[in-house]
Write an enzyme that holds these catalytic residues in place. Structure first.
Site, PDB file in Angstrom:
ATOM      1  CD  GLU A   1      -2.608  -1.279   2.295  1.00  8.72           C
ATOM      2  OE1 GLU A   1      -4.118  -1.420   2.037  1.00  8.72           O
ATOM      3  OE2 GLU A   1      -2.193  -1.052   3.299  1.00  8.72           O
TER       4      GLU A   1
ATOM      5  CB  CYS B   1       3.029   7.724   3.491  1.00  7.04           C
ATOM      6  SG  CYS B   1       2.984   6.133   4.643  1.00  7.04           S
TER       7      CYS B   1
ATOM      8  CB  CYS C   1       6.789  -5.151   8.795  1.00  8.15           C
ATOM      9  SG  CYS C   1       8.614  -4.839   9.799  1.00  8.15           S
TER      10      CYS C   1
ATOM     11  CB  CYS D   1       5.283  -2.878  15.597  1.00  7.89           C
ATOM     12  SG  CYS D   1       7.087  -2.282  15.777  1.00  7.89           S
TER      13      CYS D   1
ATOM     14  CB  CYS E   1       2.638  -2.024  13.552  1.00  7.09           C
ATOM     15  SG  CYS E   1       2.347  -2.012  11.715  1.00  7.09           S
TER      16      CYS E   1
ATOM     17  CB  CYS F   1       1.043   5.611  11.582  1.00  7.77           C
ATOM     18  SG  CYS F   1       2.208   7.182  10.285  1.00  7.77           S
TER      19      CYS F   1
HETATM   20  N1  SAH Z   1       8.717   0.352  10.325  1.00  6.48           N
HETATM   21  C1  SAH Z   1       9.147   1.847  10.261  1.00  6.48           C
HETATM   22  C2  SAH Z   1       7.931   2.146   9.576  1.00  6.48           C
HETATM   23  C3  SAH Z   1       6.747   1.880   9.332  1.00  6.48           C
HETATM   24  S1  SAH Z   1       5.963   2.063  10.446  1.00  6.48           S
HETATM   25  C4  SAH Z   1       9.053   2.237  11.709  1.00  6.48           C
HETATM   26  O1  SAH Z   1       8.295   1.839  12.246  1.00  6.48           O
HETATM   27  O2  SAH Z   1       9.064   3.303  11.898  1.00  6.48           O
HETATM   28  C5  SAH Z   1       5.645   4.495  10.712  1.00  6.48           C
HETATM   29  C6  SAH Z   1       4.794   4.590  11.848  1.00  6.48           C
HETATM   30  O3  SAH Z   1       3.542   4.074  12.304  1.00  6.48           O
HETATM   31  C7  SAH Z   1       6.303   4.363  13.085  1.00  6.48           C
HETATM   32  O4  SAH Z   1       6.472   5.642  14.030  1.00  6.48           O
HETATM   33  C8  SAH Z   1       5.412   3.433  13.398  1.00  6.48           C
HETATM   34  O5  SAH Z   1       5.161   3.487  15.257  1.00  6.48           O
HETATM   35  C9  SAH Z   1       3.469   3.916  13.430  1.00  6.48           C
HETATM   36  N2  SAH Z   1       2.737   3.181  13.514  1.00  6.48           N
HETATM   37  C10 SAH Z   1       2.664   1.758  13.283  1.00  6.48           C
HETATM   38  N3  SAH Z   1       1.496   1.116  14.444  1.00  6.48           N
HETATM   39  C11 SAH Z   1       0.656   2.162  14.215  1.00  6.48           C
HETATM   40  C12 SAH Z   1      -1.305   2.721  14.952  1.00  6.48           C
HETATM   41  N4  SAH Z   1      -1.212   1.162  14.909  1.00  6.48           N
HETATM   42  N5  SAH Z   1      -1.063   3.938  15.091  1.00  6.48           N
HETATM   43  C13 SAH Z   1      -0.053   5.055  15.225  1.00  6.48           C
HETATM   44  N6  SAH Z   1       0.897   4.532  14.634  1.00  6.48           N
HETATM   45  C14 SAH Z   1       1.731   3.563  14.182  1.00  6.48           C
END
Ligand code: SAH
Length: 345
Positions: free
Chosen positions: A93, A106, A113, A117, A120, A338
């Site tokens: 995406e 973006c 991945c 986390c 996410c 995000c």
């Molecule tokens: N892997 C990279 C880039 C992808 S995530 C990273 O970790 O930075 C992009 C951003 O979205 C990151 O800061 C991540 O922590 C945040 N993110 C992931 N899941 C989220 C959620 N459910 N709500 C808000 N931010 C989130």
């Protein structure tokens, strides 16, 4: 039938060599390079300054793999989310985020991945493969086109905040950025590109050694090891002390300020001790903390903290001389915010 090689896997030198070994002039390689990376064409037919014979010869040797927008969704706030299909059928995406003055792309760097986390949605997909440089480049082209069509202006910024961990696909991400920023490519300023990482110390050092010119954002979310490990399990292997040393190294070498992305969750990191730890962690260099709104994912059991906790973060950080912004989510209604990418698949 043998699968033809994707021509965009070749460097400029390799393209030049190809022509020489096929009895043609090396400069044809430069011409093709420009068609591929500056004009972004997807057919040899379109390379109109090459003789017909040459175009046919290329056709016999190579394919030009490219992504295709499978579904485009528009949010009420103008955000556009694209599900893009790769040449092997997998999907990633890419999101276009418009504001009054900017259009930001973006983009994704991996299919799925590997980092797991807990908050996410992409983590649920597991990592399937790395994206190739041209697949990253194409996402930028698609969004640049959409920006011109829907907002009458070219793309202005790029963030590697889509699916995947860009540093786990280091070479391809840097190669794509080279094509996006070089004069022979799209000629965008690297200052308008932000690579967001969950923070892999040795690769942050490598970026500093490679003298990259783009900006760095680190998804921190907690400056206390136990807490960070509970929400970002890979922190166990790369504790905050190592991350911090790598960031100090980055700052010494690049003099570029560091942005931290940070979500405040109820009962996880919403207390004063959490802010104290954050201030202590990022004080060594000019920093900016982006407090991002939590975007709930389907089966997630995290909850956004109360606004009083966000206010506390903001006040304490400001008093410590750290720039702080409170960022509102965009495109939530279409799961484009995000951490929501791949939420519904
Ligand atoms: N892997 C990279 C880039 C992808 S995530 C990273 O970790 O930075 C992009 C951003 O979205 C990151 O800061 C991540 O922590 C945040 N993110 C992931 N899941 C989220 C959620 N459910 N709500 C808000 N931010 C989130």
């Amino acid at each position: 039938m043998i699968e033809k090689k994707d021509i965009r896997a070749l460097s400029k030198v390799e393209l030049r060599d190809f022509f020489v070994t096929h009895g043609d002039k090396a400069f044809r390689g430069n011409q093709v390079y420009e068609w591929l990376w500056n004009k972004g064409v997807h057919s040899f037919e379109a390379m109109t300054n090459l003789p017909k014979q040459t175009r046919e010869m290329l056709e016999n040797h190579f394919s030009i793999n490219h992504i295709q927008v499978d579904v485009m969704q528009r949010s009420a706030d103008g955000t556009i989310k694209n599900a893009v299909r790769l040449h092997d059928g997998l999907l990633v995406e890419s999101v276009l985020i418009p504001t009054d003055t900017r259009t930001t792309a973006c983009v994704s760097s991996q299919v799925g991945c590997s980092l797991n986390c807990k908050f996410c949605a992409t983590a649920r997909l597991k990592r399937m493969r790395n994206l190739q440089p041209d697949e990253i480049f194409d996402q930028v082209k698609v969004i640049d086109n959409q920006s011109r069509i829907f907002f009458n202006r070219p793309l202005s910024n790029i963030v590697f905040m889509g699916m995947g961990e860009p540093l786990m696909n280091y070479n391809n991400v840097l190669s794509a950025i080279e094509k996006i920023t070089s004069d022979e490519g799209l000629g965008m300023s690297p200052k308008r590109i932000t690579l967001s990482t969950s923070g892999i110390p040795k690769l942050i050092r490598k970026m500093a050694d490679d003298e990259v010119k783009f900006k760095l954002a680190v998804s921190l979310h907690s400056a206390i090891d136990e807490v960070r490990t509970s929400i970002m399990p890979f922190n166990e292997n790369f504790p905050l002390s190592e991350l911090r040393e790598a960031l100090e190294y980055w700052y010494r070498k690049t003099k570029n300020k560091i942005t931290y992305e940070y979500v405040v969750w109820k009962d996880i990191n919403d207390k004063k001790k959490d802010v104290d730890a954050l201030i202590k962690f990022c004080r060594f260099a000019p920093s900016k903390v982006n407090l991002i709104e939590y975007n709930p994912i389907d089966d997630g059991d995290y909850q956004q903290a109360d606004s009083s906790a966000i206010d506390m973060y903001q006040t304490m950080l400001e008093n410590a001389g750290i720039t702080v912004t409170v960022r509102r989510s965009r495109g939530k209604d279409i799961d484009a915010a995000c951490g929501q990418l791949a939420n519904k698949r």
